[in-house]
Scaffold this motif. Sequence first.
Motif, PDB file in Angstrom:
ATOM      1  N   SER D 206      44.678 -68.950  36.084  1.00 16.21           N
ATOM      2  CA  SER D 206      44.083 -70.326  36.507  1.00 16.21           C
ATOM      3  C   SER D 206      44.186 -70.533  37.813  1.00 16.21           C
ATOM      4  O   SER D 206      43.373 -71.104  38.696  1.00 16.21           O
ATOM      5  CB  SER D 206      45.038 -71.150  35.585  1.00 16.21           C
ATOM      6  N   GLU D 207      45.360 -70.131  38.585  1.00 15.18           N
ATOM      7  CA  GLU D 207      45.432 -70.609  39.982  1.00 15.18           C
ATOM      8  C   GLU D 207      44.526 -69.531  40.909  1.00 15.18           C
ATOM      9  O   GLU D 207      43.755 -69.997  41.609  1.00 15.18           O
ATOM     10  CB  GLU D 207      47.021 -70.446  40.421  1.00 15.18           C
ATOM     11  N   ARG D 209      42.022 -68.089  39.844  1.00 18.39           N
ATOM     12  CA  ARG D 209      40.655 -68.472  39.478  1.00 18.39           C
ATOM     13  C   ARG D 209      40.002 -69.883  40.283  1.00 18.39           C
ATOM     14  O   ARG D 209      38.985 -69.697  41.072  1.00 18.39           O
ATOM     15  CB  ARG D 209      40.083 -68.753  38.178  1.00 18.39           C
ATOM     16  N   ARG D 210      40.960 -70.804  40.437  1.00 15.64           N
ATOM     17  CA  ARG D 210      40.725 -71.716  41.437  1.00 15.64           C
ATOM     18  C   ARG D 210      40.549 -71.589  42.888  1.00 15.64           C
ATOM     19  O   ARG D 210      39.756 -72.116  43.531  1.00 15.64           O
ATOM     20  CB  ARG D 210      41.979 -72.705  41.238  1.00 15.64           C
ATOM     21  N   GLU D 213      37.354 -69.662  43.350  1.00 15.77           N
ATOM     22  CA  GLU D 213      36.311 -70.780  43.318  1.00 15.77           C
ATOM     23  C   GLU D 213      35.942 -71.465  44.370  1.00 15.77           C
ATOM     24  O   GLU D 213      34.962 -72.465  44.471  1.00 15.77           O
ATOM     25  CB  GLU D 213      36.409 -71.633  41.929  1.00 15.77           C
ATOM     26  N   LYS D 214      36.935 -71.688  45.189  1.00  8.58           N
ATOM     27  CA  LYS D 214      36.604 -72.376  46.583  1.00  8.58           C
ATOM     28  C   LYS D 214      35.416 -71.677  47.404  1.00  8.58           C
ATOM     29  O   LYS D 214      34.794 -72.475  48.186  1.00  8.58           O
ATOM     30  CB  LYS D 214      37.971 -72.287  47.240  1.00  8.58           C
TER      31      LYS D 214
END
Lengths: 463, 463, 463, 463
Positions: D206-207, D209-210, D213-214
């Motif tokens: 999750s981290e 990916r985040r 995604e920036k």
Amino acid sequence: MTKPAALIVLFLTIWAVDVSAAETLAIVGGTVIDGNGGAPIKDGVIVIQGARIAAVGGHATVIPTEARRILAAGQYVIPGLMDANVHLVLDAQPLTLIRFEGRYDELAIEAAQLALRNGVTTVFDSWGPRQYLVKARNAINAGNVIASRIYLAGNIVGLGGPLSKDFWGPFIAGPALDTAAQRLNALWQENVGPELLWMSPEEVRSEVRRYIEKGDIDFLKYAVNAHSLNADQYIAFSPRVQQVIVEEARRAGLRVETHTTSGEGLYLAVAAGVDLMQHCEFTGQQPIPAETVKLIALRQIPCAILPETTEARAWYRDKNNELDVRDLNERALIRAGARIVLSTDSGVFSPDLMNSTFWKNREPPGGGLLTLGEAHFSWLRAVEEKGMKPMEALLAATRNIAIAYGVNKDLGTLEKGKIADLLILDASPLESAANYRSINLVMKDGNVVDRASLPTQRLLTAE
Amino acid sequence: MTKPAALIVLFLTIWAVDVSAAETLAIVGGTVIDGNGGAPIKDGVIVIQGARIAAVGGHATVIPTEARRILAAGQYVIPGLMDANVHLVLDAQPLTLIRFEGRYDELAIEAAQLALRNGVTTVFDSWGPRQYLVKARNAINAGNVIASRIYLAGNIVGLGGPLSKDFWGPFIAGPALDTAAQRLNALWQENVGPELLWMSPEEVRSEVRRYIEKGDIDFLKYAVNAHSLNADQYIAFSPRVQQVIVEEARRAGLRVETHTTSGEGLYLAVAAGVDLMQHCEFTGQQPIPAETVKLIALRQIPCAILPETTEARAWYRDKNNELDVRDLNERALIRAGARIVLSTDSGVFSPDLMNSTFWKNREPPGGGLLTLGEAHFSWLRAVEEKGMKPMEALLAATRNIAIAYGVNKDLGTLEKGKIADLLILDASPLESAANYRSINLVMKDGNVVDRASLPTQRLLTAE
Amino acid sequence: MTKPAALIVLFLTIWAVDVSAAETLAIVGGTVIDGNGGAPIKDGVIVIQGARIAAVGGHATVIPTEARRILAAGQYVIPGLMDANVHLVLDAQPLTLIRFEGRYDELAIEAAQLALRNGVTTVFDSWGPRQYLVKARNAINAGNVIASRIYLAGNIVGLGGPLSKDFWGPFIAGPALDTAAQRLNALWQENVGPELLWMSPEEVRSEVRRYIEKGDIDFLKYAVNAHSLNADQYIAFSPRVQQVIVEEARRAGLRVETHTTSGEGLYLAVAAGVDLMQHCEFTGQQPIPAETVKLIALRQIPCAILPETTEARAWYRDKNNELDVRDLNERALIRAGARIVLSTDSGVFSPDLMNSTFWKNREPPGGGLLTLGEAHFSWLRAVEEKGMKPMEALLAATRNIAIAYGVNKDLGTLEKGKIADLLILDASPLESAANYRSINLVMKDGNVVDRASLPTQRLLTAE
Amino acid sequence: MTKPAALIVLFLTIWAVDVSAAETLAIVGGTVIDGNGGAPIKDGVIVIQGARIAAVGGHATVIPTEARRILAAGQYVIPGLMDANVHLVLDAQPLTLIRFEGRYDELAIEAAQLALRNGVTTVFDSWGPRQYLVKARNAINAGNVIASRIYLAGNIVGLGGPLSKDFWGPFIAGPALDTAAQRLNALWQENVGPELLWMSPEEVRSEVRRYIEKGDIDFLKYAVNAHSLNADQYIAFSPRVQQVIVEEARRAGLRVETHTTSGEGLYLAVAAGVDLMQHCEFTGQQPIPAETVKLIALRQIPCAILPETTEARAWYRDKNNELDVRDLNERALIRAGARIVLSTDSGVFSPDLMNSTFWKNREPPGGGLLTLGEAHFSWLRAVEEKGMKPMEALLAATRNIAIAYGVNKDLGTLEKGKIADLLILDASPLESAANYRSINLVMKDGNVVDRASLPTQRLLTAE
């Protein structure tokens, strides 16, 4: 950097108007405590013409018709406060030094403005980067910026710069620091750093003379004791070298003061005939011998102390048993009638530093005496707690300092002919030291200070 | 511990025999250099009865018939060497202190035996754990063990113990060390540690007197300068406190010597009227002022120096520029005719320490001056390199020390009535300092020392 | 050293008598909690012949006539406590290591006696100096000294010795320490130290096999995570290397356990199929994922935890937020029905260490879990606070450990044929964990222990 | 800050002209080494239209009449060099970070200009402050400043910022540093710092990916091994977490590379299926197992190495025996035919740092591989010394990198349609690696670079 330049232009304009106008003011109706120690004048009048006081007296005092009146009924007028020991560039740790390299005059001005905002109209900087302090002092004296009046000593003769072992050295390290530290320390040390401790009397004389001849310092300070972790009990200069340093100051017409941290150090300072002794209650693990207290009181040698408030001492307890010795010394000096002067050793620290664990473990909440702008209020509260009479405390913060530094012709009291540095307080400082905080108006050089605008440029104090 | 006990019994037996026998010896045929500076006696004779010299003279000297003859043809007989500054417990770092806690007298004896084995018949220990040194000294004087004769000072008044900031402190740390350090430091400091630096003259007097009254020390040593990393340039005691310390030593009939590390420190020591100054060429970054050199020479104040050999200096170069200053000072003192004495500041170090990276980065290969048993040879070579005449060097290592410490009635020269401490060398020490290494025989108290058996118990020197 | 030798002789004598006598004992009238989890037997009887239990049952159990009766009416009989994780030489800081160099078996025996005195009849030492622990274990097993029964692992495969960066390294420094540290670390590391972390699987296999083949260890422990300041989140061995280590342990018939300090580390340990996991609730800043908790409970992998009491946690708060994670983990494991075992990671510390500032800043008053002899009482109180049922806690401290280590044929419960290790308590351990302190009698190997005499030789515990 | 603003305006103007003009150029007469590994084209022609290559061929190649000719007779034309691993903000120690806080994009541009000046037309920044690097990259891509083309990864997933324990942390300390360090580290770490090491696979997913995604990073890099003093042998992420990270990179179409420092780390990286491995010869004290070398060569996984020249290694010797292992690894990889890429890990350092004792004790004279602008020359010399063929070395510095990072559609060779990044050398790089220094002309995006003007703003490189 265009911004400060613009500000300077702006100030110059405003100032020019003020000065040319040579406005006449009259403070009317307040209780005047003139700083000479006598009974306050109720319903008093102070007339100010330009930068100076034209008259001080009771309600019958003649007020020129053109005078703009400042009503002070129910209020108290006192001389501008003075601080016998500040360091306008005190957050002299590597991060701050590097961030502001080349701009220490701006830091000094920020600090001097913070002082002024809080009622301190004159400060004596007893350790700092000489060239930058000179630049700040001169800008203020020229009226280019509004800030507390600065007198300065530059380096403490015999001590190192901020990143030397004498100051931040033991706390810091960094891979690039040795080269940077040398460059930065040199700004403080110039030719009167620790290398003097290895020299013969005549070699020291020659360096001190050369330092004074640069022509910019207002007074001289030298190290009687070492200044560093675990070395405070040592003596820096032998008596005969101290004699040489004092002679050179005298020769140049400068007052000379000392850094001492032991009973013998204090004794040597007295013996050397200095004009003022900083934090003279710092004597490590042993109180000042009674005969030395007596001598100091007898000769009325100005004696700067750094008293902690009861609250601050409570925080420190268990961390440093030398604080009890200081407290004993302070009470003994006060009792003996020594000539105490207000001195805070304070400066401005960055939030980065004040929020650090290092600082939190070291300084009592509120910053104790070290926070410029606050420290003089704490000082006044602390001496009150230790038994100093209110009027004595007021003199310690005004006239006594002016006398100690030989500037009492112009400063220190509210008297005809003196520079119009004064405060209007809402509550009586003779009733409670807390009332020094009730500042209603600050005047410096006959001008009402716009306190809200200070500091004009927030560097260290920026959040 | 049964083993040492057994050894002691053994020694007592042997010794008893020796003493009761009061054997008469005659050293015959050697060149006698008696330590008074005159021309050597070729084909000389020394007669020894019991512990003392009965006669010294040319080949015509009468030799008692019962005398056992020691032939010394082609050899050189000189007084036993003396070392004006050793520390018999010098590997005073935590590991050694803990390993041998309670047994420091054994370490001291091991060191004194190493000295004796290498021709040093008398040592002056100027900083150590008093009680243990006393125990060692007394055991030696009682004839219970054979080792170099010890005179001792205990602590250096004003300095801390081995694990304090003044010595190993900055190099060490360990979780249990604060409690242990306090306990161990106290063995050195007793009541004359660093806390004296905070005291008034009369308070210092009282402590020093109490220390002397314990009755066990042979001379007194105090700190004129600080002793610690980065603090060597500071002064420890003010002149008036130094005066008090000297007075108390005089009052008790003790010689008094000093630790100094700066030019002003040296000047203060001279002014205080001390009897001997240790490593007086240590003046940091500035050479001793010419007038101070003159004064020292004029008054013939015994002056201990720690000269490095050319080889050792070469190793240090680039690491410490203060070495050049020392060299300058040493040459200046020699040239001025100062009364130099041999002094090594040496001790015995464990292999753990000597093999450590710390040590390898710090000490020149061979251990420089610091290795007891070797250091006096290096000293003699170093002063030769620096221009001292061979005979002067010999006096510096014998008679001058005896005079400096006031023990010249018994020691320091080969004269009738003096204690028979002497060396027989295979080669002339007046031809080359290297010849001091050619030891053929060591005699102490009239007894020939079995050098091969020393040290009798290997603790630190065990591999 | 003659004294211990004498003691050994003495013990041998006494023991010989005991063993030959093969005395028959009967504990009569107490409530027997046999460690199998069933209902306690009121008014129970335990018959002991020689070192083993001959019968356990109700009041009708036949008692041999020759049996010496021990009356336990109103008391509680439980199996001897076991500790799944101690370190008999844990004060492995330089001062202690040096002071007792060569005598670590004596330290281990002192610690094992302290354990026995407090009711712990068997300990599992999971990190220590193998050779010395073997010597201690064998002396105890031979009946030469009376102390807790020792099983040992030697080094934690992959970790360094006590003075390496993995343990005391970062806290210590000393000039001679590098040489000494190397020598001392080698006693722990042997051939399975940190250098294995650089090796390929087959290289690791070869070293581990060689280590096991020395033939002395009772179980194997390896590092899944790093063990050092600021490195706990890292993984030491890759899964395929862990597989190799487990294979080698299996091959030698040894149980294998792990050191883990992160959630992924715990997962890897489970995946590697180990037999026991030490401090499995140590997962840094993140709780064990729910699925991993489930897995551990499902497979009933013995899970050692180090729960802090509420009191100890209160002291730590603000100093270490990882404690909250541990607490969450412990409660989750208990709730999920994981097979918890008592484990204290405790040892004996010297007063020098326990009185140091370092220690006082690090350990809660009372020493928390780390103090051997006290820690198991704290453990039992802590799991009670965290919701473990009394009977579960008792099994965690006895049978579960015996099963985990594969010694349940002989130890862990009060059953016929098992070794007679037991405690008689004055109050019921099922009513309050505090009652484990009410020890009235400790029996090991069928012998009543003279608790007052333990430890027989006070080294670290000497004041 | 008006100066840079002015510069930008200026550049925009010039650039606009260039671009609109879409000038046609022809490099004529040189030996063209196109980066595909085939035989060089003697007397070759390269036609460039706008930013791209329009034709490459022999002397018969048609040259458009409007083309401006650049004569290259006797010279060598090669693709612009690429560096698979730089850190444009690498002097990330406190003093530099604080001095330039908020201006790291300017530091990055300075570094990228230094690279370009020395023939490196494209750099891959694999650890830096993402937001600032993005700003620099975008400014360069927009043509606002002329500098090396930047591709960037931001943080190394799992590692801390520059003042964390993973980088400068252990070397630095300063009273205000904890607060400042937190703020500054966050610029690097964002949400993919060391806290990920405590997380479960899905939390890490999750981290990451985040972070991706920036939308700003060009490739992803993660830590297989720890990065810090004494922790290099540890593994950062378990294999299943590595899998998650790789999956997330794939999902976003990003190449993924790794930081490894042990043999097992390297094996894990290969197993995770990464696209490039940085400094894959760093395996501590053990060489890469032969089978892993084979695997790397077989799969042709791009393998960045940091070879030291013989000269640099000579300086290090005795200080670090891991260098021999690296050398062995490099030679083994080259011999096995692994797909080596040029990688320097280099950056720009301030004179304050480079003149410090710290640095002098750490880096070989000349700065070894670490000095951006020099390091690629050293790299090429080093691989030549280690036996790599000249043409292989050239491919390692051009095409192989383009392929590894998936940018070979546009970069890496001199082929029709590709971006015109090229160098003209005075001497043949196939004859001696030293000839890479003979740069006569640098072209980027079809524009001839005014090398003398770079860097346009001297910050760190200012004396």
